[in-house]
Design a protein around this motif. Sequence first.
Motif, PDB file in Angstrom:
ATOM      1  N   GLU A 184      52.531  38.662  38.485  1.00 45.77           N
ATOM      2  CA  GLU A 184      53.798  38.285  39.099  1.00 45.77           C
ATOM      3  C   GLU A 184      54.983  38.932  38.387  1.00 45.77           C
ATOM      4  O   GLU A 184      55.979  39.288  39.036  1.00 45.77           O
ATOM      5  CB  GLU A 184      53.937  36.753  39.116  1.00 45.77           C
ATOM      6  CG  GLU A 184      52.971  36.073  40.073  1.00 45.77           C
ATOM      7  CD  GLU A 184      53.023  36.672  41.465  1.00 45.77           C
ATOM      8  OE1 GLU A 184      54.116  36.654  42.071  1.00 45.77           O
ATOM      9  OE2 GLU A 184      51.996  37.185  41.951  1.00 45.77           O
ATOM     10  N   ARG A 185      54.909  39.118  37.079  1.00 46.21           N
ATOM     11  CA  ARG A 185      55.993  39.790  36.368  1.00 46.21           C
ATOM     12  C   ARG A 185      56.140  41.239  36.851  1.00 46.21           C
ATOM     13  O   ARG A 185      57.256  41.732  37.059  1.00 46.21           O
ATOM     14  CB  ARG A 185      55.737  39.773  34.855  1.00 46.21           C
ATOM     15  CG  ARG A 185      55.927  38.419  34.213  1.00 46.21           C
ATOM     16  CD  ARG A 185      56.097  38.524  32.700  1.00 46.21           C
ATOM     17  NE  ARG A 185      54.949  39.105  32.030  1.00 46.21           N
ATOM     18  CZ  ARG A 185      53.854  38.434  31.667  1.00 46.21           C
ATOM     19  NH1 ARG A 185      53.764  37.135  31.943  1.00 46.21           N
ATOM     20  NH2 ARG A 185      52.871  39.039  31.037  1.00 46.21           N
ATOM     21  N   ARG A 187      55.048  42.422  39.774  1.00 47.19           N
ATOM     22  CA  ARG A 187      55.476  42.404  41.178  1.00 47.19           C
ATOM     23  C   ARG A 187      56.982  42.203  41.295  1.00 47.19           C
ATOM     24  O   ARG A 187      57.644  42.823  42.131  1.00 47.19           O
ATOM     25  CB  ARG A 187      54.757  41.304  41.974  1.00 47.19           C
ATOM     26  CG  ARG A 187      53.341  41.627  42.354  1.00 47.19           C
ATOM     27  CD  ARG A 187      52.798  40.668  43.396  1.00 47.19           C
ATOM     28  NE  ARG A 187      53.274  41.005  44.738  1.00 47.19           N
ATOM     29  CZ  ARG A 187      54.320  40.457  45.336  1.00 47.19           C
ATOM     30  NH1 ARG A 187      55.055  39.551  44.729  1.00 47.19           N
ATOM     31  NH2 ARG A 187      54.667  40.813  46.561  1.00 47.19           N
ATOM     32  N   ARG A 188      57.538  41.332  40.479  1.00 53.90           N
ATOM     33  CA  ARG A 188      58.992  41.107  40.518  1.00 53.90           C
ATOM     34  C   ARG A 188      59.748  42.382  40.142  1.00 53.90           C
ATOM     35  O   ARG A 188      60.768  42.719  40.756  1.00 53.90           O
ATOM     36  CB  ARG A 188      59.375  39.959  39.577  1.00 53.90           C
ATOM     37  CG  ARG A 188      59.073  38.573  40.134  1.00 53.90           C
ATOM     38  CD  ARG A 188      59.810  37.498  39.353  1.00 53.90           C
ATOM     39  NE  ARG A 188      59.370  37.424  37.959  1.00 53.90           N
ATOM     40  CZ  ARG A 188      58.358  36.692  37.529  1.00 53.90           C
ATOM     41  NH1 ARG A 188      57.670  35.943  38.397  1.00 53.90           N
ATOM     42  NH2 ARG A 188      58.030  36.669  36.258  1.00 53.90           N
ATOM     43  N   GLN A 192      62.265  44.455  42.545  1.00 52.46           N
ATOM     44  CA  GLN A 192      63.621  44.839  42.167  1.00 52.46           C
ATOM     45  C   GLN A 192      63.835  46.332  42.378  1.00 52.46           C
ATOM     46  O   GLN A 192      64.883  46.766  42.859  1.00 52.46           O
ATOM     47  CB  GLN A 192      63.871  44.484  40.706  1.00 52.46           C
ATOM     48  CG  GLN A 192      63.936  42.994  40.417  1.00 52.46           C
ATOM     49  CD  GLN A 192      63.927  42.701  38.913  1.00 52.46           C
ATOM     50  OE1 GLN A 192      64.013  43.614  38.092  1.00 52.46           O
ATOM     51  NE2 GLN A 192      63.813  41.425  38.569  1.00 52.46           N
TER      52      GLN A 192
END
Length: 438
Positions: A184-185, A187-188, A192
């Motif tokens: 998830e880190r 993917r974020r 961005q």
Amino acid sequence: MLRAPFSSEFDPSEESEGSTDPLGLLPGYERLADRLLPAVTVRMGHPRFVTAIAIGARLLEDWDEDTVAADGITPPWLVWEWFVVEAFVRTENSPSGTSGVPGIQKVRRALRSQRPVCATAYLKTPNAFGFTGVFRRLARGIEIITDDGTLDEGGYQLVSAWAKDQGLDGFLDGASGAGHSFRERIRRAVAQGMDKGHTTQQSGEFWRELANRLDPTAPGRREKAVLTERILSRAGDMDMIAYLKEALVAQGGVSGRSHEASFLRKLSRKAPPPLQELLTAIDAYETFGRVITDTFDGLRYCASSNGGLPVDAKIFSATKVAKSALELLAPSLARVRSHPTLLEWESKEKGIAQAVDRFEEVRTTAELFEAILHHHDQVQREKPPHGKRTWFERGPRGLVALRAGYTLPEPPTGKAGYVHEYRIPTFSGFLSDLGVLQ
């Protein structure tokens, strides 16, 4: 460990007009090389980039194939690639290796200029020369990703093996755990990048973790096992691959082009019939290719060393290169003609048969002079889309002058190996990275 030479910054859009393959040898070479190692190319460095592609495919599943970033041109896989290469640059003083990372020079320049990585600060043709472009052929060939870039069966195996090695339970499909959190880190960050059209500011811990977990030189034990099995069983004909692997292990690898020809010639003496037929075809093709390449380079040197004045057949004929090439030409043509399948494989292409015909009647160095110029003229004229200029300009009374940009300061030695590299150093490098070669 032995590694193949690797260059990461070549971009054909920056090359001079008509500056590649002046004798039309490249298509025939590629067809022969594809018979040997179809999923491999000489531009490939560390095979762990296939893992990075697979991880990216898992991360990007929620984006449609046609989605582009805010810049209107960049697909999600390229934004992911930007972040990976930037991580390597930002941690170059850490244990993470940066040798052989496509595009790394461009990213270094961007960061030195305090610019984010974006389309204008990266490779001009990333779909061919970024690490995804370079390794996509292998990733598809060994069934890590599908033609549309999604995870294939082997991709799930590879990402699962990587996650276990990294202690990232939950990365592949879990809703919790260290793997889910890491996924998830990333993917974020990619989200961005898609929203901005460039890489975005991240913590030092983010960059270090991404670089360390994808260090191109340090695949994990389970990851190595999956990549090794896939490459040895799917990167080409399984029997040929197995024979090449055993020969490379016995020899301790092949470290570069200078050693490849002798390795393949030695291998052909005891190889199984299909491989022997291919290797003798390669040797015949390259022997002829070396003769006409040395002839062409000898003429370039002759023109370069003539004080800028044009040269003619008489001046060229007086050189050692011309005399040596003429002596070797007839035997090289005979080898091509006598090979049982080489011309048959090339029968539907202009390639080697046409080249052989152009040199068949050459008996003197003066005729060789005319034949090499005529062959080069024809090759350049037939290049798409509308032909290219020749490297030589013809003048009156048989004189020719070499165009600026194509000078050659040294004559060919006559001792070089093959004109082309047949992917053996690259394959040897794979085996070294994966622990098959010690």
